[in-house]
Design a protein around this motif. Structure first.
Motif, PDB file in Angstrom:
ATOM      1  N   GLN A  13      -1.851  10.342   3.186  1.00 40.52           N
ATOM      2  CA  GLN A  13      -1.609   8.902   3.112  1.00 40.52           C
ATOM      3  C   GLN A  13      -2.164   8.209   4.352  1.00 40.52           C
ATOM      4  O   GLN A  13      -2.598   7.083   4.298  1.00 40.52           O
ATOM      5  N   ILE A  14      -2.130   8.939   5.460  1.00 35.45           N
ATOM      6  CA  ILE A  14      -2.719   8.360   6.666  1.00 35.45           C
ATOM      7  C   ILE A  14      -3.360   9.470   7.488  1.00 35.45           C
ATOM      8  O   ILE A  14      -2.819  10.567   7.581  1.00 35.45           O
ATOM      9  N   CYS A  38       2.592  -1.364  -5.336  1.00 32.92           N
ATOM     10  CA  CYS A  38       1.564  -0.370  -5.618  1.00 32.92           C
ATOM     11  C   CYS A  38       2.198   0.974  -5.889  1.00 32.92           C
ATOM     12  O   CYS A  38       1.617   2.000  -5.590  1.00 32.92           O
ATOM     13  N   TYR A  45       0.242   4.665  -5.779  1.00 34.39           N
ATOM     14  CA  TYR A  45       0.630   5.641  -4.756  1.00 34.39           C
ATOM     15  C   TYR A  45       1.184   6.941  -5.339  1.00 34.39           C
ATOM     16  O   TYR A  45       1.094   7.979  -4.707  1.00 34.39           O
ATOM     17  N   CYS A  48      -5.997   4.854   5.563  1.00 36.61           N
ATOM     18  CA  CYS A  48      -4.740   5.001   4.858  1.00 36.61           C
ATOM     19  C   CYS A  48      -4.945   4.615   3.399  1.00 36.61           C
ATOM     20  O   CYS A  48      -5.881   3.897   3.064  1.00 36.61           O
ATOM     21  N   LYS A  67      11.233   8.761   3.854  1.00 35.32           N
ATOM     22  CA  LYS A  67      10.764   9.024   2.491  1.00 35.32           C
ATOM     23  C   LYS A  67       9.887   7.894   1.965  1.00 35.32           C
ATOM     24  O   LYS A  67       9.204   8.033   0.965  1.00 35.32           O
ATOM     25  N   ILE A 103       7.169   5.335   0.930  1.00 38.25           N
ATOM     26  CA  ILE A 103       5.709   5.406   0.819  1.00 38.25           C
ATOM     27  C   ILE A 103       5.068   4.020   0.937  1.00 38.25           C
ATOM     28  O   ILE A 103       3.881   3.836   0.661  1.00 38.25           O
ATOM     29  N   ARG A 104       5.853   3.020   1.300  1.00 37.25           N
ATOM     30  CA  ARG A 104       5.371   1.650   1.505  1.00 37.25           C
ATOM     31  C   ARG A 104       4.649   1.087   0.276  1.00 37.25           C
ATOM     32  O   ARG A 104       3.584   0.469   0.373  1.00 37.25           O
ATOM     33  N   CYS A 105       5.257   1.301  -0.871  1.00 39.03           N
ATOM     34  CA  CYS A 105       4.659   0.759  -2.088  1.00 39.03           C
ATOM     35  C   CYS A 105       5.044  -0.699  -2.271  1.00 39.03           C
ATOM     36  O   CYS A 105       4.464  -1.409  -3.087  1.00 39.03           O
ATOM     37  N   ALA A 154       1.182  -5.188   9.620  1.00 36.54           N
ATOM     38  CA  ALA A 154       0.713  -5.036   8.244  1.00 36.54           C
ATOM     39  C   ALA A 154       0.457  -3.571   7.984  1.00 36.54           C
ATOM     40  O   ALA A 154      -0.422  -2.979   8.583  1.00 36.54           O
ATOM     41  N   LYS A 190      -0.164  -0.697   5.018  1.00 35.36           N
ATOM     42  CA  LYS A 190      -0.220  -0.285   3.632  1.00 35.36           C
ATOM     43  C   LYS A 190       0.228   1.156   3.574  1.00 35.36           C
ATOM     44  O   LYS A 190       0.532   1.677   2.535  1.00 35.36           O
ATOM     45  N   ALA A 191       0.186   1.785   4.717  1.00 39.76           N
ATOM     46  CA  ALA A 191       0.491   3.203   4.742  1.00 39.76           C
ATOM     47  C   ALA A 191       1.780   3.415   5.493  1.00 39.76           C
ATOM     48  O   ALA A 191       2.200   2.582   6.278  1.00 39.76           O
ATOM     49  N   SER A 192       2.390   4.548   5.218  1.00 42.70           N
ATOM     50  CA  SER A 192       3.543   4.890   6.024  1.00 42.70           C
ATOM     51  C   SER A 192       2.979   5.474   7.302  1.00 42.70           C
ATOM     52  O   SER A 192       2.870   6.669   7.456  1.00 42.70           O
ATOM     53  N   ALA A 193       2.542   4.595   8.180  1.00 42.78           N
ATOM     54  CA  ALA A 193       1.827   5.032   9.375  1.00 42.78           C
ATOM     55  C   ALA A 193       2.667   5.995  10.201  1.00 42.78           C
ATOM     56  O   ALA A 193       2.242   7.060  10.580  1.00 42.78           O
TER      57      ALA A 193
END
Ligand code: SF4
Ligand code: SF4
Ligand code: SF4
Ligand code: SF4
Lengths: 342, 326
Positions: A61-62, A239, A243, A267, B208, B210-212, B237, B239-242
């Motif tokens: 994911q990243i 999303c 995902y 990402c 857990k 996933i930042r959807c 910002a 989009k990802a679970s950084a």
């Protein structure tokens, strides 16, 4: 064919994990997902489907790609090491195995994605045949055989025995390393299970679901169809679908600044998001309708057009399970199938 | 429920035929019995697809935002719990009251298909509900359940059968029959933990994510036209679970932003694909607000001032409240 009894699985997992990082479906916080095996991991080979796909093993994911460092006026660029750790993906269902082929068509085409390629080459895939398909499953629509899922090694769980068959050189190599744990088994049980599973699949609600051949053929009509308005009106533009999907593969590349260093990372991204693909300045798909349409056009029209007819969907059913408002590829394809304007 | 579905269909038909509204928000069936979707009907001949049964959990109120912006007249069918979110959206100036017709429809509780599936039920072919009996027909045989035992968590803490806003009500009011759940019980467990334990709990829970953004996008209190988490220029910002810090930031900011406006509809927790216990966060805020400023239910009306945007002389002082003095 080889087999191994449940009593010896703990030894099997330990032996496999000695060969590389072992990902397998396990129960974590009440749901089943691919997890790195450790002593004590609650392995679950019964669940038909993991909550998320296993694509993150090849396409995390990243991930960080580069670092830029400044020292006064000097700028240095450091490339991140290629991920060359050996991994084993165990218990992968047929749909997910085929999803790797879809991803390969994207990442292994010129220009090859070095990070993906390194991970892919260092992974051995041990698939697991389905014996209890769910109502959301429709792999058969894409001619995927859930009872013979392929990969480097195929396994079947029949009663308390896990049957094991190496398919490729990589699979044979792995099999040799754990040979001592495996016993000879006969195929009768596997054959009977395959037959029973197919009978169940024929009873499921999506058994006869087919993607109308006019969908990939009639690009313009599909694009301009009236169906998009009503369907996309209900989409939340979250999303979740992209995902959890094993074949969705869009990503964004961004910079993260800390102190005198910039980390360039990529990402996952989603065409459903408002801020997707900021080309020059803005997302060219300004409306929800355009974004919603893009996801399905990509899967059902553009991808097959560029990849000898392969759809970018493997029928895993995750989007059917996870969309908060129950929109999904089946609903879209069915609507297009009966649409008068297509 | 079948009878109510008929009433809904008739009502929708007359609203569209008589051109009282240009759009009607209701539900339509999916592939299986349990996956109905929200849908916008614009013509009477579309209405044979309209459905209402124990699988219509979505609150349709938020869909009125887009139409309101374009000055469209819309009707919406709303279960009692949905009316709180609709009021909140009106109060937050996201829906124009004069453009919408709210039709209250009774509800006896929505079924959580996940609760059924988590008991190992697969291959569902059909579901039939009569009274408290739920029969699930699957490719592997029939399974029986009690509706009262497989209700959505939000229905187990149902706020009652009254509508907070309704231009018209259809059918007789219904009650949810089940062992009631108090959402504050979970919060009390958290409050009893040490701060380290609590931190560990949230770190585990939020990791857990996933930042959807499904939780945000379904929420009737999250109605900003441009969310800060979608702003490329903002460092937040994502989009990802950084990393975990970023997820925590997202959830904490969201919880603060909806504090005093969260209607407690439970939709965020319902839609989370990762099963994160988001309700605990919002309920904690609601509980504190109730304790500090007196009982307040967001969405119960469309014009009261929420405690956090209203100053009263005897409002609690945060520094003092930490010591337990009001
Ligand atoms: S589109 Fe849906 S069913 Fe198809 S592969 Fe993606 S998640 Fe699975
Ligand atoms: S289709 Fe469903 S999951 Fe996908 S973006 Fe829309 S609401 Fe979210
Ligand atoms: S319960 Fe969740 S979805 Fe509902 S108003 Fe509160 S924060 Fe929003
Ligand atoms: S719905 Fe769940 S996974 Fe998605 S952003 Fe919200 S908390 Fe995270």
């Amino acid at each position: 064919m080889l087999k191994i009894n449940k009593a010896k699985w703990a030894e099997l997992f330990a032996a496999l994990s000695a060969q590389g990082t072992l990902y397998l479906p396990a129960e974590v916080d009440g749901k089943v997902d691919f997890t790195v095996w450790q002593d004590g991991t609650e392995v679950n080979l019964q669940a038909t489907q993991t909550a998320k796909s296993i694509k993150n093993v090849f396409f995390p994911q990243i991930e960080n790609l580069l670092d830029f460092k400044t020292d006064g006026l000097k700028l240095s660029v450091e490339q991140r090491m290629l991920p060359e750790e050996d991994t084993i993906a165990f218990g992968v269902r047929g749909c997910d195995v085929c999803s790797f082929e879809v991803l390969d068509k994207v990442f292994l085409k010129e220009p090859v994605d070095a990070f993906y390629k390194a991970r892919r080459e260092h992974c051995t895939i041990v698939s697991l045949a389905c014996s209890a398909p769910d109502e959301t499953c429709f792999c058969d629509t894409f001619a995927i055989d859930a009872t013979n899922p392929g990969g480097d090694v195929t396994t079947w769980l029949v009663g308390d025995d896990l049957f094991w068959q190496a398919n490729t050189d990589k699979g044979k190599e792995l099999t040799e390393k754990i040979q001592a744990l495996l016993a000879e088994g006969d195929e009768a049980g596997v054959n009977a299970q395959q037959k029973a599973t197919k009978e169940i699949m024929a009873k499921l609600p999506l058994a006869d679901f087919k993607i109308d051949p006019k969908i990939p053929a009639e690009q313009e009509k599909v694009f301009n169809s009236a169906i998009w308005k009503q369907l996309s009106d209900s989409c939340l533009s979250c999303c979740a679908c992209t995902y959890v999907c094993p074949t969705c593969h869009c990503y964004d590349v961004r910079d993260f600044e800390i102190d005198n260093k910039v980390e360039r990372f990529r990402c996952w991204d989603s065409c459903m998001c408002k801020d997707f693909t900021k080309m020059a300045a803005v997302n060219p798909r300004v409306s929800r309708l355009e974004r919603f349409r893009q996801r399905y056009m990509h899967k059902l029209v553009y991808f097959p057009e560029n990849n000898e007819g392969t759809f970018a969907c493997v029928g895993c059913g995750r989007c059917l399970q996870k969309c908060p408002v129950s929109l999904n590829i089946v609903k879209v394809a069915k609507a297009l199938g009966v649409a008068k304007d297509v | 429920m079948q009878k109510i579905a008929e009433l809904i269909k008739k009502e929708a038909e007359s609203l569209l035929k008589e051109n009282k509204v240009t759009a009607v928000w209701a539900w339509q069936p999916g592939e299986f019995y349990y996956d109905n979707s929200p849908v916008c009907f614009t013509a009477p001949e579309q209405l044979d697809k309209l459905v209402y049964n124990e699988f219509c959990p979505s609150n349709l109120g938020k869909y009125l935002m887009a139409g309101s912006k374009k000055n469209e007249t819309m009707a919406v069918f709303a279960k009692p719990c949905d009316t709180y979110g609709i009021n909140q959206l009106i109060k937050d100036h996201r829906i124009k009251r004069e453009l919408i017709t709210v039709i209250g429809i009774p509800c006896s509780g929505m079924i959580d298909i996940k609760k059924i599936k988590n008991q190992g039920v697969k291959g569902i072919i059909s579901v039939s509900v009569s009274g408290d009996d739920v029969i699930v027909t699957t490719a592997y045989g029939d399974k029986n359940f009690k509706k009262s035992e497989v209700l959505l968590a939000k229905c187990m803490s149902c706020k009652g059968s009254d509508y907070m806003i309704a231009d018209k009500e259809l059918g007789e009011k219904m009650e949810v029959k089940c062992q009631k759940l108090n959402p504050e019980d979970g919060v009390k467990k958290l409050e009893a933990m040490t701060s380290q334990e609590r931190f560990a709990f949230w770190q585990q829970e939020l990791s857990k994510c996933i930042r959807c953004n499904a939780c945000r996008d379904i929420c009737p209190a999250c109605s900003c036209e441009q969310c800060i988490f979608d702003n490329q220029e903002a460092a937040v910002a994502g989009k990802a679970s950084a990393n975990t810090a970023e997820e925590q930031m997202f959830h904490i900011i969201r919880a603060y932003h909806v504090a005093g406006r969260c209607v407690g509809c439970g939709e965020c927790a319902r839609v989370c694909p990762q099963g994160i216990q988001l309700g605990l966060l919002n309920t904690k805020f609601a509980k504190d607000i109730n304790e500090f400023y007196g009982k307040y239910q967001p969405g119960a009306d469309d014009d009261s001032k929420a405690p956090l945007v209203d100053y009263k002389f005897d409002d609690v002082e945060p520094t003092i409240s930490a010591k337990g003095v009001r």
